[in-house]
Design a protein around this motif. Structure first.
Motif, PDB file in Angstrom:
ATOM      1  N   HIS A  24     -44.401  89.681   3.754  1.00  0.00           N
ATOM      2  CA  HIS A  24     -44.430  88.504   3.031  1.00  0.00           C
ATOM      3  C   HIS A  24     -43.983  87.140   3.703  1.00  0.00           C
ATOM      4  N   ALA A  25     -43.735  87.244   5.004  1.00  0.00           N
ATOM      5  CA  ALA A  25     -43.506  86.038   5.818  1.00  0.00           C
ATOM      6  C   ALA A  25     -44.457  84.846   5.523  1.00  0.00           C
ATOM      7  N   ASP A  26     -44.030  83.793   5.675  1.00  0.00           N
ATOM      8  CA  ASP A  26     -44.808  82.585   5.464  1.00  0.00           C
ATOM      9  C   ASP A  26     -45.546  82.291   7.076  1.00  0.00           C
ATOM     10  N   ILE A  27     -46.743  81.734   6.994  1.00  0.00           N
ATOM     11  CA  ILE A  27     -47.525  81.648   8.091  1.00  0.00           C
ATOM     12  C   ILE A  27     -47.830  80.070   8.344  1.00  0.00           C
ATOM     13  N   GLU A  28     -47.444  79.531   9.399  1.00  0.00           N
ATOM     14  CA  GLU A  28     -47.584  78.170   9.421  1.00  0.00           C
ATOM     15  C   GLU A  28     -48.272  77.740  10.668  1.00  0.00           C
ATOM     16  N   GLU A  29     -49.076  76.634  10.677  1.00  0.00           N
ATOM     17  CA  GLU A  29     -49.794  76.266  11.799  1.00  0.00           C
ATOM     18  C   GLU A  29     -48.933  75.293  12.664  1.00  0.00           C
ATOM     19  N   CYS A  30     -48.567  75.355  13.982  1.00  0.00           N
ATOM     20  CA  CYS A  30     -47.698  74.720  14.799  1.00  0.00           C
ATOM     21  C   CYS A  30     -48.393  74.390  16.041  1.00  0.00           C
ATOM     22  N   SER A  35     -51.130  76.635  17.521  1.00  0.00           N
ATOM     23  CA  SER A  35     -50.919  77.927  17.438  1.00  0.00           C
ATOM     24  C   SER A  35     -50.502  78.305  16.042  1.00  0.00           C
ATOM     25  N   MET A  36     -50.712  79.614  15.501  1.00  0.00           N
ATOM     26  CA  MET A  36     -50.107  79.922  14.243  1.00  0.00           C
ATOM     27  C   MET A  36     -48.958  80.495  14.543  1.00  0.00           C
ATOM     28  N   VAL A  37     -47.869  80.349  13.681  1.00  0.00           N
ATOM     29  CA  VAL A  37     -46.531  81.073  13.883  1.00  0.00           C
ATOM     30  C   VAL A  37     -46.388  81.803  12.433  1.00  0.00           C
ATOM     31  N   LEU A  38     -45.567  82.905  12.665  1.00  0.00           N
ATOM     32  CA  LEU A  38     -45.093  83.391  11.377  1.00  0.00           C
ATOM     33  C   LEU A  38     -43.518  83.015  11.217  1.00  0.00           C
ATOM     34  N   VAL A  39     -43.024  82.866  10.231  1.00  0.00           N
ATOM     35  CA  VAL A  39     -41.664  82.438   9.826  1.00  0.00           C
ATOM     36  C   VAL A  39     -41.179  83.491   8.948  1.00  0.00           C
ATOM     37  N   CYS A  40     -39.999  84.148   9.803  1.00  0.00           N
ATOM     38  CA  CYS A  40     -39.302  85.243   9.081  1.00  0.00           C
ATOM     39  C   CYS A  40     -38.481  84.963   8.000  1.00  0.00           C
TER      40      CYS A  40
END
Ligand code: FES
Length: 486
Positions: free
Chosen positions: A76-82, A85-90
């Protein structure tokens, strides 16, 4: 080069944006990862080639299911555009990981796996996944959507007002209890004990949903199994008064004659199954500080599944037979009675509850589904098919953690399982077996064929009495087989 494994036709991934994938090696090792589908052009992709396979492939990612920092469930981690690239935020400590490379500025690295779309017959693309370790033969044992509020709405609220909210063990509350009590739990173990002590079945379901949501989204970061003084689970979870009065000897429960009786009986089993999922967390977690977060993820998922099964079954029961709502028919507590004899050992609990009782469910479910199908009750068939598919994954979890325990102890799982059954079960492990479903869950015939339990019920009764006597001075987590050796 590691191998590639067929996951599913791409169109099967269009129902949700995240999927939990469980792989098992020939040696019985497990690996869980999450596939993220970031493309929102699902409808277009359904067989219409408006979006190229390359573009779709670019938006598919696979990452190990637990954070490399302290093991949080990342489903259920957030996914953000950075930047580009795309990052998953724990959800636990907000470390971010590049979804493609797994790199993080913290220096940690999450394992990621390449995904490829390959054209297949009929012009439908298939999703192939790079497998984790070179030279290991992996097989896909589970592909299931991660629940997402928008794609997986909860079942409608259920009216259980006919059941008293009075507990058999608690004092009478003046008002309905809130989902979150004033002294809100601060650890997963505390939530587990609170839910075990919750008599009202609907409140049990609501608290289960709430606690699992908190845990998955990082609002509850502490499991609490290494705390110095964790709360103890009850000897037996309480039931509402009217329900307790209906609890009878299993032999006195009438043979399942009609669909309402069957649905009622199954709902009762599911209510106990919710308790059993929380009980394995609360009872064995504190005695096993080595248990990794993945263990708690598996059993919180199980608790959530069982609560879904309970609401689906009770909703079907009220639709089918409004005059016999849940709690109005005789029920039994034999599942909990079986669990009680395993209080002393996590290994025994996994063997008897998850690999004997739940595996038996896999054998009988198809016959039950067929009875409802013959009666033309397609709504109940749908519910029972959902339950059956989930139960395969529960036996898989039982097998996964049983073999994990055996590996830590350096003992062979099949013989150990057979020994546990001889000690903790009475009578034959009966067929006919659903070999296909059992095998999918890791239970090959060598585990269960020609196996007879020789449980000494007199000895068990004496042990349970002893446990009662010692309860005030000693927690009911009696010496556990495998911690005593590690
Ligand atoms: S950042 Fe994921 S567990 Fe800490």
């Amino acid at each position: 080069m590691s191998q590639k494994l067929l996951v599913a036709p791409y169109k099967q991934l269009l129902t949700h944006f995240r999927f939990l994938v469980t792989l098992r090696s020939q040696e019985g090792k497990y690996h869980s990862l999450i596939i993220f589908r970031l493309s929102t052009s699902g409808d277009v992709a359904l067989g219409e080639a408006s979006e190229s396979s390359d573009n779709i492939e670019q938006q598919l990612y696979a990452m190990e299911a637990h954070c490399p920092h302290l093991g949080a469930d990342i489903s259920h981690a957030d996914i953000e555009e950075c930047e580009d690239s795309m990052v998953l935020v724990c959800p636990w400590h907000r470390y971010d990981f590049d979804l493609r490379t797994g790199q993080s500025d913290t220096g940690l690295k999450a394992c990621t796996y390449a995904i490829e779309l390959r054209p297949a017959e009929g012009g439908i693309d298939e999703v192939w996944l790079q497998t984790p370790e070179e030279g290991t033969n992996w097989r896909l044992v589970e592909l299931r959507p991660v629940s997402e509020a928008f794609a997986d709405p909860p079942p409608p609220p259920l009216d259980l007002s006919h059941l008293s909210s009075h507990s058999t063990q608690a004092t009478t509350p003046a008002e309905p209890e809130p989902i979150v009590p004033d002294d809100a739990p601060t650890t997963l173990i505390q939530w587990a004990v609170l839910i075990l002590n919750t008599a009202d079945p609907m409140l049990k379901v609501q608290r289960t949903r709430h606690a699992v949501e908190l845990y998955r989204t990082g609002k509850l970061k502490v499991i609490g199994h290494r705390a110095s003084n964790p709360p103890q689970p009850p000897e037996m979870p309480p039931r509402v008064d009217s329900f307790s009065k209906n609890t009878v000897d299993p032999l006195k429960v009438s043979r399942r004659k009609n669909r309402a009786v069957m649905l009622h009986a199954l709902a009762n089993i599911e209510q106990w199954a919710i308790d059993l999922a929380w009980d394995i967390i609360a009872r064995y977690g504190p005695a096993h500080p080595e248990l990794p977060p993945a263990f708690f993820s598996d059993f919180t998922k199980m608790a959530l599944d069982e609560s879904k099964h309970f609401t689906l079954l009770t909703a079907r029961l009220s639709a089918l037979s409004p005059t016999t709502p849940y709690g109005s028919m005789p029920v039994h507590a034999s599942l909990w009675d079986s669990a009680r004899v395993t209080f002393a050992s996590l290994r025994a609990r996994l063997a008897i509850i998850h690999l004997v009782h739940e595996a038996r469910g896999l054998d009988v479910n198809p016959g039950t589904i067929e009875k409802f199908r013959r009666a033309g009750d397609s709504e109940s068939v749908d519910v029972l098919e959902i339950i059956h598919a989930d139960e395969v994954t529960h036996v898989t979890a039982g097998h996964r953690w049983f073999t994990w325990v055996c590996e830590r102890e350096g003992i062979e799982p099949i013989q150990t399982f057979r020994d546990e059954v001889r000690k903790g079960w009475k009578g034959d492990i009966k067929g006919p077996f659903n070999k296909e479903a059992r095998e999918k869950a890791g239970m090959t015939p060598e585990f269960y064929e020609n196996l007879r339990g020789e449980q000494d019920t007199k000895g068990i009764e004496a042990k349970m009495k002893n446990l009662e006597v010692n309860k005030t001075t000693e927690p009911p987590t009696v010496a556990l087989h495998w911690t005593s050796r590690t």
